[in-house]
Write a protein that holds these residues in place. Structure first.
Motif, PDB file in Angstrom:
ATOM      1  N   LEU A 218       0.843  -1.341  -0.406  1.00 26.01           N
ATOM      2  CA  LEU A 218       0.201   0.079  -0.495  1.00 26.01           C
ATOM      3  C   LEU A 218       0.917   0.984  -0.312  1.00 26.01           C
ATOM      4  O   LEU A 218       1.298   1.280   0.591  1.00 26.01           O
ATOM      5  CB  LEU A 218      -0.853  -0.166   1.151  1.00 26.01           C
ATOM      6  CG  LEU A 218      -2.023  -1.079   1.219  1.00 26.01           C
ATOM      7  CD1 LEU A 218      -2.429  -1.066   3.129  1.00 26.01           C
ATOM      8  CD2 LEU A 218      -2.961  -1.611   0.211  1.00 26.01           C
ATOM      9  N   PRO A 219       0.499   1.892  -0.774  1.00 32.16           N
ATOM     10  CA  PRO A 219       1.152   3.559  -0.881  1.00 32.16           C
ATOM     11  C   PRO A 219       1.046   4.695   0.793  1.00 32.16           C
ATOM     12  O   PRO A 219       0.002   4.006   0.589  1.00 32.16           O
ATOM     13  CB  PRO A 219       1.013   4.283  -2.322  1.00 32.16           C
ATOM     14  CG  PRO A 219      -0.924   3.738  -2.175  1.00 32.16           C
ATOM     15  CD  PRO A 219      -0.615   1.895  -2.198  1.00 32.16           C
ATOM     16  N   MET A 220       2.200   5.337   1.126  1.00 37.85           N
ATOM     17  CA  MET A 220       1.607   6.034   1.616  1.00 37.85           C
ATOM     18  C   MET A 220       2.080   7.263   1.384  1.00 37.85           C
ATOM     19  O   MET A 220       3.446   7.263   1.121  1.00 37.85           O
ATOM     20  CB  MET A 220       2.473   5.992   3.664  1.00 37.85           C
ATOM     21  CG  MET A 220       2.522   6.564   4.371  1.00 37.85           C
ATOM     22  SD  MET A 220       4.311   6.176   5.805  1.00 37.85           S
ATOM     23  CE  MET A 220       5.244   6.759   4.937  1.00 37.85           C
ATOM     24  N   MET A 221       1.608   8.432   2.265  1.00 39.67           N
ATOM     25  CA  MET A 221       1.862   9.509   1.732  1.00 39.67           C
ATOM     26  C   MET A 221       1.923  10.289   3.283  1.00 39.67           C
ATOM     27  O   MET A 221       0.657   9.993   3.856  1.00 39.67           O
ATOM     28  CB  MET A 221       0.876  10.434   0.778  1.00 39.67           C
ATOM     29  CG  MET A 221       1.093  11.840   0.381  1.00 39.67           C
ATOM     30  SD  MET A 221      -0.421  12.571  -0.797  1.00 39.67           S
ATOM     31  CE  MET A 221       0.331  11.614  -1.959  1.00 39.67           C
ATOM     32  N   VAL A 222       2.727  11.679   3.451  1.00 41.62           N
ATOM     33  CA  VAL A 222       2.676  12.353   4.827  1.00 41.62           C
ATOM     34  C   VAL A 222       2.135  13.623   3.945  1.00 41.62           C
ATOM     35  O   VAL A 222       3.471  13.677   3.837  1.00 41.62           O
ATOM     36  CB  VAL A 222       3.840  11.621   5.507  1.00 41.62           C
ATOM     37  CG1 VAL A 222       3.639  13.158   6.517  1.00 41.62           C
ATOM     38  CG2 VAL A 222       4.586  10.858   6.193  1.00 41.62           C
ATOM     39  N   VAL A 223       1.721  14.239   4.238  1.00 40.27           N
ATOM     40  CA  VAL A 223       1.539  15.749   4.401  1.00 40.27           C
ATOM     41  C   VAL A 223       1.535  16.847   5.351  1.00 40.27           C
ATOM     42  O   VAL A 223       1.242  16.051   6.581  1.00 40.27           O
ATOM     43  CB  VAL A 223      -0.054  15.979   3.000  1.00 40.27           C
ATOM     44  CG1 VAL A 223      -0.002  14.571   2.260  1.00 40.27           C
ATOM     45  CG2 VAL A 223      -1.841  15.568   3.928  1.00 40.27           C
ATOM     46  N   ALA A 224       2.058  18.216   4.860  1.00 37.41           N
ATOM     47  CA  ALA A 224       2.350  19.206   6.146  1.00 37.41           C
ATOM     48  C   ALA A 224       1.608  20.538   5.540  1.00 37.41           C
ATOM     49  O   ALA A 224       1.390  20.549   4.397  1.00 37.41           O
ATOM     50  CB  ALA A 224       3.364  18.997   6.587  1.00 37.41           C
ATOM     51  N   ARG A 225       0.747  21.561   5.750  1.00 33.42           N
ATOM     52  CA  ARG A 225       1.017  22.802   5.798  1.00 33.42           C
ATOM     53  C   ARG A 225       1.761  23.421   4.873  1.00 33.42           C
ATOM     54  O   ARG A 225       2.832  23.276   6.033  1.00 33.42           O
ATOM     55  CB  ARG A 225       0.179  23.615   6.428  1.00 33.42           C
ATOM     56  CG  ARG A 225      -1.335  22.740   7.253  1.00 33.42           C
ATOM     57  CD  ARG A 225      -2.327  24.120   7.869  1.00 33.42           C
ATOM     58  NE  ARG A 225      -3.413  23.685   8.419  1.00 33.42           N
ATOM     59  CZ  ARG A 225      -4.611  23.646   7.769  1.00 33.42           C
ATOM     60  NH1 ARG A 225      -4.381  24.678   5.758  1.00 33.42           N
ATOM     61  NH2 ARG A 225      -5.710  22.986   8.020  1.00 33.42           N
ATOM     62  N   PRO A 226       1.820  24.028   3.908  1.00 29.93           N
ATOM     63  CA  PRO A 226       3.359  24.646   3.052  1.00 29.93           C
ATOM     64  C   PRO A 226       3.836  26.076   4.647  1.00 29.93           C
ATOM     65  O   PRO A 226       3.206  26.298   5.119  1.00 29.93           O
ATOM     66  CB  PRO A 226       2.595  25.495   2.195  1.00 29.93           C
ATOM     67  CG  PRO A 226       1.765  24.649   1.870  1.00 29.93           C
ATOM     68  CD  PRO A 226       0.818  24.007   2.848  1.00 29.93           C
ATOM     69  N   SER A 227       5.031  25.990   4.443  1.00 33.25           N
ATOM     70  CA  SER A 227       6.008  26.628   5.746  1.00 33.25           C
ATOM     71  C   SER A 227       5.522  28.124   4.535  1.00 33.25           C
ATOM     72  O   SER A 227       5.302  28.389   3.801  1.00 33.25           O
ATOM     73  CB  SER A 227       6.880  26.679   5.740  1.00 33.25           C
ATOM     74  OG  SER A 227       7.847  26.218   4.257  1.00 33.25           O
ATOM     75  N   GLN A 228       5.447  29.031   5.784  1.00 37.85           N
ATOM     76  CA  GLN A 228       4.862  30.319   5.144  1.00 37.85           C
ATOM     77  C   GLN A 228       6.221  30.962   4.880  1.00 37.85           C
ATOM     78  O   GLN A 228       6.790  30.803   5.972  1.00 37.85           O
ATOM     79  CB  GLN A 228       4.072  31.135   6.473  1.00 37.85           C
ATOM     80  CG  GLN A 228       2.696  30.412   7.148  1.00 37.85           C
ATOM     81  CD  GLN A 228       1.972  30.364   5.567  1.00 37.85           C
ATOM     82  OE1 GLN A 228       1.531  31.091   5.180  1.00 37.85           O
ATOM     83  NE2 GLN A 228       0.970  29.842   6.101  1.00 37.85           N
TER      84      GLN A 228
END
Length: 227
Positions: free
Chosen positions: A217-227
């Motif tokens: 299974l694929p895994m993806m980790v995301v976050a809000r873009p840095s300002q």
């Protein structure tokens, strides 16, 4: 589709429902318990709903079809392929019950310290509350542990498996995993776990305990873009 093809969404819709945030389009686990999130489907409004659940100062982890398309407006931190393994049966444990102890709220700080040191996967301040954990203490110090994380009908995930670097090579992690997984089987549940697909030695260890690869299974980790 097999329930384990979408383990995060199905956990958030069942065993984790009391800790889920969001709605019928997208949900995430309470951040104190873990960083996992998922969508009901790949519709644009579902992905947009998931984007609103990405914490401002943290990450959101997705596993399975959810990890194929990032929510709009987020930064992809990393991706990987996971081997999802299940255990129809477990090689009998060799560790006597007297060698391990149940872990509870009084052990929370030690559990978090061990997880932060060894990095067995995402572990937060309340992760230990997601299921039963057991560990090994040497002269009062927690040196190894294993427990439960994702929960959905008929399946429970073995997770939080780690050993302090000074105590590795003694088979503690494998022994604790056997105990945890056998308890799941005794409850009529199938144990499962996730390992990085590229980690051949880790997968070989889990095979020696009775686990077999069910899917990748694929895994993806995301976050809000840095300002």
């Amino acid at each position: 589709m097999h329930p384990l093809d979408r383990p995060v969404w199905n956990s958030l819709s069942s065993g984790w429902a009391a800790l889920a945030q969001g709605d019928e389009r997208a949900r995430r686990l309470d951040p104190l318990h873990g960083p996992f999130g998922a969508v009901a489907d790949d519709a644009p409004d579902s992905l947009a709903a998931l984007a609103t659940l990405v914490p401002a100062d943290g990450e959101l982890w997705m596993i399975g079809p959810d990890a194929l398309t990032p929510p709009p407006g987020v930064s992809v931190i990393r991706t990987a392929m996971l081997a999802q393994m299940v255990a129809p049966s477990i090689i009998p444990a060799t560790m006597p019950p007297s060698a391990w102890v149940p872990l509870d709220e009084s052990d929370a700080a030690d559990m978090l310290d061990l997880a932060l040191l060894t990095k067995p996967g995402p572990f937060r301040s309340h992760t230990h509350r997601l299921g039963r954990f057991i560990g090994v203490r040497e002269e009062g110090r927690l040196v190894a542990m294993a427990g439960e994380r994702m929960r959905l009908p008929g399946f429970t995930e073995v997770s939080g498996v780690c050993t302090h670097p000074d105590w590795r090579g003694r088979g503690l992690a494998g022994a604790l995993m056997r105990v945890v997984a056998q308890a799941m089987l005794d409850r009529g549940e199938t144990p499962f776990l996730h390992a990085y697909a590229a980690h051949d030695k880790t997968i070989a260890l889990y095979r020696s305990l009775g686990f077999e690869v069910r899917a990748e299974l694929p895994m993806m980790v995301v976050a809000r873009p840095s300002q």
